[in-house]
Design a protein around this motif. Structure first.
Motif, PDB file in Angstrom:
ATOM      1  N   LYS A  21      76.693  43.546  54.249  1.00  0.00           N
ATOM      2  CA  LYS A  21      76.875  43.813  55.672  1.00  0.00           C
ATOM      3  C   LYS A  21      76.716  45.288  56.056  1.00  0.00           C
ATOM      4  O   LYS A  21      76.713  45.618  57.220  1.00  0.00           O
ATOM      5  CB  LYS A  21      78.279  43.349  56.105  1.00  0.00           C
ATOM      6  N   LEU A  95      73.908  55.768  50.480  1.00  0.00           N
ATOM      7  CA  LEU A  95      73.103  54.889  51.336  1.00  0.00           C
ATOM      8  C   LEU A  95      72.428  53.824  50.482  1.00  0.00           C
ATOM      9  O   LEU A  95      72.047  54.075  49.336  1.00  0.00           O
ATOM     10  CB  LEU A  95      71.996  55.683  52.044  1.00  0.00           C
ATOM     11  N   ASP A 366      85.465  44.340  57.068  1.00  0.00           N
ATOM     12  CA  ASP A 366      84.520  45.160  57.839  1.00  0.00           C
ATOM     13  C   ASP A 366      84.379  46.568  57.291  1.00  0.00           C
ATOM     14  O   ASP A 366      83.672  47.395  57.862  1.00  0.00           O
ATOM     15  CB  ASP A 366      84.977  45.273  59.313  1.00  0.00           C
TER      16      ASP A 366
ATOM     17  N   LEU B  12      67.016  51.673  62.487  1.00  0.00           N
ATOM     18  CA  LEU B  12      68.366  51.190  62.208  1.00  0.00           C
ATOM     19  C   LEU B  12      68.430  49.670  62.149  1.00  0.00           C
ATOM     20  O   LEU B  12      69.393  49.105  61.637  1.00  0.00           O
ATOM     21  CB  LEU B  12      69.326  51.668  63.304  1.00  0.00           C
ATOM     22  N   GLU B  14      68.828  47.924  64.822  1.00  0.00           N
ATOM     23  CA  GLU B  14      69.899  47.632  65.782  1.00  0.00           C
ATOM     24  C   GLU B  14      69.323  47.607  67.207  1.00  0.00           C
ATOM     25  O   GLU B  14      68.302  48.235  67.483  1.00  0.00           O
ATOM     26  CB  GLU B  14      71.002  48.702  65.717  1.00  0.00           C
ATOM     27  N   LYS B  32      76.858  43.102  66.872  1.00  0.00           N
ATOM     28  CA  LYS B  32      77.017  43.553  65.490  1.00  0.00           C
ATOM     29  C   LYS B  32      77.718  42.437  64.729  1.00  0.00           C
ATOM     30  O   LYS B  32      78.757  41.939  65.168  1.00  0.00           O
ATOM     31  CB  LYS B  32      77.871  44.832  65.500  1.00  0.00           C
ATOM     32  N   ASP B  33      77.168  42.076  63.566  1.00  0.00           N
ATOM     33  CA  ASP B  33      77.717  40.947  62.830  1.00  0.00           C
ATOM     34  C   ASP B  33      78.839  41.392  61.893  1.00  0.00           C
ATOM     35  O   ASP B  33      78.708  41.364  60.676  1.00  0.00           O
ATOM     36  CB  ASP B  33      76.598  40.248  62.053  1.00  0.00           C
ATOM     37  N   LEU B  34      79.946  41.854  62.480  1.00  0.00           N
ATOM     38  CA  LEU B  34      81.129  42.169  61.697  1.00  0.00           C
ATOM     39  C   LEU B  34      82.269  41.305  62.238  1.00  0.00           C
ATOM     40  O   LEU B  34      82.151  40.711  63.314  1.00  0.00           O
ATOM     41  CB  LEU B  34      81.479  43.651  61.813  1.00  0.00           C
ATOM     42  N   THR B  35      83.386  41.240  61.506  1.00  0.00           N
ATOM     43  CA  THR B  35      84.481  40.360  61.920  1.00  0.00           C
ATOM     44  C   THR B  35      85.169  40.871  63.180  1.00  0.00           C
ATOM     45  O   THR B  35      85.491  40.108  64.079  1.00  0.00           O
ATOM     46  CB  THR B  35      85.527  40.266  60.786  1.00  0.00           C
ATOM     47  N   SER B  36      85.401  42.194  63.239  1.00  0.00           N
ATOM     48  CA  SER B  36      86.131  42.696  64.397  1.00  0.00           C
ATOM     49  C   SER B  36      85.173  43.277  65.428  1.00  0.00           C
ATOM     50  O   SER B  36      84.190  43.923  65.079  1.00  0.00           O
ATOM     51  CB  SER B  36      87.162  43.731  63.968  1.00  0.00           C
ATOM     52  N   TYR B 364      70.919  62.916  58.981  1.00  0.00           N
ATOM     53  CA  TYR B 364      70.281  61.613  59.112  1.00  0.00           C
ATOM     54  C   TYR B 364      71.159  60.537  58.477  1.00  0.00           C
ATOM     55  O   TYR B 364      71.418  59.486  59.053  1.00  0.00           O
ATOM     56  CB  TYR B 364      68.907  61.720  58.430  1.00  0.00           C
ATOM     57  N   SER B 365      71.660  60.837  57.293  1.00  0.00           N
ATOM     58  CA  SER B 365      72.469  59.868  56.561  1.00  0.00           C
ATOM     59  C   SER B 365      73.798  59.606  57.278  1.00  0.00           C
ATOM     60  O   SER B 365      74.232  58.460  57.409  1.00  0.00           O
ATOM     61  CB  SER B 365      72.671  60.408  55.152  1.00  0.00           C
ATOM     62  N   ILE B 368      73.138  57.280  60.195  1.00  0.00           N
ATOM     63  CA  ILE B 368      72.924  55.884  59.776  1.00  0.00           C
ATOM     64  C   ILE B 368      74.249  55.230  59.380  1.00  0.00           C
ATOM     65  O   ILE B 368      74.554  54.109  59.772  1.00  0.00           O
ATOM     66  CB  ILE B 368      71.900  55.823  58.615  1.00  0.00           C
ATOM     67  N   LYS B 369      75.063  55.982  58.628  1.00  0.00           N
ATOM     68  CA  LYS B 369      76.347  55.432  58.190  1.00  0.00           C
ATOM     69  C   LYS B 369      77.235  55.051  59.364  1.00  0.00           C
ATOM     70  O   LYS B 369      78.031  54.120  59.276  1.00  0.00           O
ATOM     71  CB  LYS B 369      77.095  56.449  57.312  1.00  0.00           C
ATOM     72  N   PHE B 371      76.625  53.535  61.873  1.00  0.00           N
ATOM     73  CA  PHE B 371      76.345  52.200  62.399  1.00  0.00           C
ATOM     74  C   PHE B 371      76.920  51.079  61.525  1.00  0.00           C
ATOM     75  O   PHE B 371      76.585  49.923  61.694  1.00  0.00           O
ATOM     76  CB  PHE B 371      74.828  52.020  62.620  1.00  0.00           C
ATOM     77  N   ASP B 372      77.798  51.435  60.587  1.00  0.00           N
ATOM     78  CA  ASP B 372      78.500  50.439  59.781  1.00  0.00           C
ATOM     79  C   ASP B 372      79.823  50.043  60.414  1.00  0.00           C
ATOM     80  O   ASP B 372      80.549  49.212  59.866  1.00  0.00           O
ATOM     81  CB  ASP B 372      78.776  50.992  58.374  1.00  0.00           C
TER      82      ASP B 372
END
Lengths: 431, 428
Positions: A21, A95, A366, B12, B14, B32-36, B364-365, B368-369, B371-372
């Motif tokens: 995920k 990453l 999550d 991304l 997204e 966003k496909d997360l639980t919360s 950059y990293s 990107i992170k 967006f988790d």
């Protein structure tokens, strides 16, 4: 998804939590040792000294530059405690390959962690003296600076008072004196002891080539000379016969009250859910008694919350108050616990706590670090309990389960940091 | 209501949709496909907005310091006597709020009952209820929050730095105000501020997670009606290029001196994307010239002039801009000399093609992170981009297109010694 746990060497466990995920993976390597006065400062110094340089990358700047090229991966050195265990190690969030033009940053990071530990920078056969001295200075400063944060200082002082003569009173940084006594020779010896004898827990969450990961972990972390594992059992704090009262004056404006309780409840998989629900009703849920009554109704403080140590069987309730409100606040907090003991818990309080806990458990998946923290706290048990298991267990609990937990509590220590400054900001001058 | 616009980022993987609701509220839905899931609504009302006029008023009115933060505390209290936290507890949502220099944000994260939670959030934010009694109660709580902040040496040294840089800009004032200033707050003050700044046209909402636009709009329709847009204007102040004071010193109980050296910047563009670009330059300057890979850090760390607490803090917004370094040190003046010397020569030489590329990868990293997490997405999207008038997905283009020459130009304009100040918290 439960972790896949495999012993890959004597006392070395690889735990993988597969999940796709996230855009990053999480890797955490932890060495577990008994908390002891002789080794606390040594253990605390090791991650920071090792991060200063290794054989291939001899300076801190070299290591940071390498990490930046590995797509800005951080490499955290960790030192902490869990029950009577002190752990040390490294954590990183590389990453995933999809975002790195195919570079396997996770494998590179694991390899770098191994290099720091197994191929350190040595001078005359011991860790470089300059780095050891410089990190001793830094850690000493940090220990001395602990007094700057009054909230955590007042909590820590209460824990120390409760655990006199017990490993829980040993600071996980070591003391200033213990740090001063560290030599490069002693630290090098300690590093080798840890590599060979500490229990090692490797945690990996994300997407991995599991065969390669296991082979790498064996190669990197199972030394040829591994000997028997160290004892990491825990002794809970016993209830006090008489409440211990400690007051300390400091020149600050706000008083800090820490009430330390012991519980006779032991953290088994079965008991832990009821314990959490009790904490929800008392402190952690938005409908909790401490928030709603001590803060909102009585307007006594901005914060008032409970910090549990499940392994040691203690709860410290911490709050920041006007200095002349100490007795009122102490009475108010204790009366909330008494109320729970007597079953005086409303539906809103119980259901609010239950929903809040359930939401918290469900959202653990999550966040990779949250999953690792959740499961790594369970390695003392013979099986893993998933957050979903707790959700199910929690649904059946009632007020009497929560009251039963409250009945196991005994007040042990009242610690008060008495602020002696009054009024508005003074001592300011402009040039 | 205008037509929804869908914005994609191929890099991304997204997508989000943005629409302006008929109330004037900008709504962003980010699946966003997360639980919360996470909802965040924010208004352009921060601690700096203490002097403003509403509608066709002629004169600016000044409100007590700390009022934006005070209002934030009061918005979860309701006429029916039930705290909003209790309402959220029924849906299992975890709610919170915060006030910064520029914005006030209300948020909730939830696992199961997203739309009922969103409804509670929107209803609370648009239903002010202030009484003499509930204002008085809050003064007690916030006074303790302010005291706690005043006892915190890191806060004190950072505010000291802002006092050193600015003569008039309200960024120099503690976000929560002072104990005397909040005691002047009345229900009328709060109603006036709410009417002015909590107009949907001055706000933005993001719902990130298991959400659809239609269902979010249905909740917005239900909660937002009959509110007329009213323009609100905060007074702007002009500040000279030089720091207001060279030194600000406070005494507190600390183990060794804590220092914050600040640099004032008055080069602020009115174009939001230009401001994003310049804040990326600040990020790169920080990473290349001051962080652990830099020679500056290594040599000062070796000589014991800085500690691992060393960090940089910078803000580049429409109403203020500064760059600062923070550390504890035994020798504040020696550190200041090194800082001045380095920023006048040496700093520019540290920006090489190699160090520039490394720093760009780090940025950059980190992007990107972010967006988790639904929390990071909603906060960044609304607070850092939407309310500032910028687009979050254009960020990677800026990072890709920025040049070392541009960063050098920004650095040369920024580091002028007359714009420096040093704030010190000394041991008692």
């Amino acid at each position: 998804m439960l972790p896949i746990r495999k012993m890959i060497g004597d006392g070395v466990a690889l735990n993988i939590i597969p999940t796709d995920k996230f855009k990053t993976n999480c890797i955490s390597v932890r060495f577990l040792c008994p908390m002891a006065e002789e080794t606390a400062a040594l253990n605390a110094l090791l991650p920071s000294v090792l991060k200063r340089g290794c054989l291939r990358l001899p300076t801190m700047a070299d290591i940071v530059k390498e990490l930046q090229m590995l797509y800005g991966s951080e490499l955290q050195g960790n030192v902490g405690r869990f029950g009577d265990t002190q752990y040390l190690g490294f954590t990183s969030f590389p990453l995933r390959n999809e975002y790195t033009e195919g570079m396997n940053v996770s494998a590179e990071i694991l390899s770098l962690m191994s290099e720091l530990i197994n191929k350190p920078l040595l001078e005359n056969g011991v860790l470089k003296a300059e780095y050891v001295e410089s990190e001793k200075r830094t850690l000493t400063d940090r220990v001395k600076a602990a007094i700057n944060n009054k909230t955590s200082y007042a909590i820590r002082r209460c824990v120390e008072e409760m655990g006199k003569g017990d490993p829980s009173s040993i600071p996980d940084t070591g003391t200033v004196e213990q740090i001063a006594a560290v030599t490069p020779e002693a630290l090098t010896k300690r590093l080798n002891e840890i590599i060979n004898t500490a229990n090692i827990e490797i945690w990996c969450a994300g997407v991995f080539d599991t065969d390669k990961l296991e082979n790498d972990c064996v190669k990197f972390f199972v030394s040829e000379n591994r000997a028997s594992r160290q004892n990491t059992e825990v002794t809970p704090i016993a209830p006090a016969e008489k409440v211990n009262t400690v007051t300390e004056d400091q020149p600050v404006k706000q008083g800090k009250l820490s009430l330390g309780f012991t519980t006779t409840l032991r953290p088994t998989p079965e008991a832990s859910t009821a314990f959490n629900l009790f904490l929800g009703v008392l402190s952690s849920a938005p409908t909790s008694k401490l928030f709603m009554n001590v803060r909102e109704k009585l307007s006594l403080c901005y914060y008032c919350y409970a910090i549990p140590d499940r392994q040691k069987g203690t709860i410290v309730i911490s709050s920041g108050i006007e200095v002349d409100k100490k007795e009122v606040a102490e009475k108010a907090i204790i009366s909330e616990i008494e109320a729970i003991k007597n079953g005086d818990v409303t539906d809103d309080e119980l259901e609010g706590a239950r929903k809040s806990l359930i939401s918290g458990w469900k959202s653990i998946c999550d966040d990779e670090m949250a999953m690792i923290n959740w499961y790594s706290a369970q390695t003392v048990w013979d099986r893993f309990i998933s957050p979903e298991d707790c959700v199910e267990n929690c649904k059946a609990l009632t007020v009497s389960d929560v009251s039963a937990v409250a009945s196991t509590l005994t007040l042990h220590t009242v610690y008060f940091l008495n602020g002696t400054l009054k009024g508005e900001s003074e001592d300011e001058d402009y040039e | 209501m205008n037509k929804p616009i869908t914005v994609k980022s191929k890099l991304l993987g997204e997508t989000y949709t943005v629409v302006t609701h008929k109330s004037g509220l900008k709504i962003y839905v980010f699946p966003k496909d997360l639980t919360s899931s996470y909802c965040l609504i924010a208004t352009r009302f921060g601690s700096v907005d203490n002097t403003f006029k509403v509608g066709d008023e002629q004169d600016y009115v000044t409100v007590p310091d700390g009022v934006a933060h005070f209002l934030e505390h009061k918005m979860f209290e309701n006429e029916d006597g039930e705290d909003t936290f209790v309402k959220f507890a029924r849906t299992g949502a975890d709610a919170n709020a915060y006030t910064s220099f520029r914005v006030t944000a209300y948020l909730c994260s939830c696992v199961d009952e997203l739309y009922p939670s969103l409804e509670i959030l929107l209803t609370s934010v648009f239903s002010p209820y202030f009484t003499e009694e509930n204002v008085k109660k809050e003064q007690g709580i916030i006074a303790q929050e302010i005291r706690q902040g005043e006892d915190n040496p890191s806060n004190a040294v950072q505010y000291g730095m802002l006092e050193g840089l600015y003569e008039r800009n309200s960024v120099r004032i503690n976000i929560a105000g002072t104990v005397p200033s909040i005691m002047k707050i009345t229900p009328e003050t709060l109603y006036r501020c709410h009417k002015a700044f909590y107009n949907p046209a001055n706000m933005a909402l993001c719902v990130c997670g298991q959400a659809t636009l239609d269902e979010v709009l249905a909740v917005a329709d239900k909660c937002l009606h009959g509110i007329e847009p009213i323009p609100v204007v905060s007074q702007t102040v002009t500040e000279g290029k030089t720091a207001a004071r060279k030194r600000v010193t406070k005494k507190m109980q600390v183990s060794k001196p804590i220092v914050c050296i600040g640099v004032k910047d008055v080069g602020i563009s009115s174009d939001p994307e230009e401001r994003v670009k310049k804040s990326i330059a600040f990020d790169l300057i920080s990473a290349i010239c001051f962080e652990k890979s830099s020679d500056f850090y290594a040599s000062l760390y070796e000589s014991g002039l800085i500690s691992p607490s060393f960090s940089t803090w910078y803000e580049h917004t429409e109403s203020f801009s500064f760059f600062s370094i923070f550390t504890d040190t035994d020798e504040p003046e020696a550190l200041y000399e090194k800082f001045e010397e380095y920023t006048q020569k040496g700093l520019i030489d540290a920006i090489t093609p190699e160090s520039f590329e490394r720093a760009r990868r780090v940025l950059y990293s980190a992007f990107i992170k972010s967006f988790d997490s639904t929390e990071d997405i909603a906060n960044d999207l609304i607070v850092d981009f939407a309310l500032e008038g910028a687009d979050i997905f254009k960020y990677t283009d800026h990072v890709k297109n920025i040049t070392a020459d541009y960063v050098i130009k920004v650095a040369k304009e920024l580091f002028k010694p007359e714009a420096y100040t040093m704030s010190v918290v000394e041991p008692i």
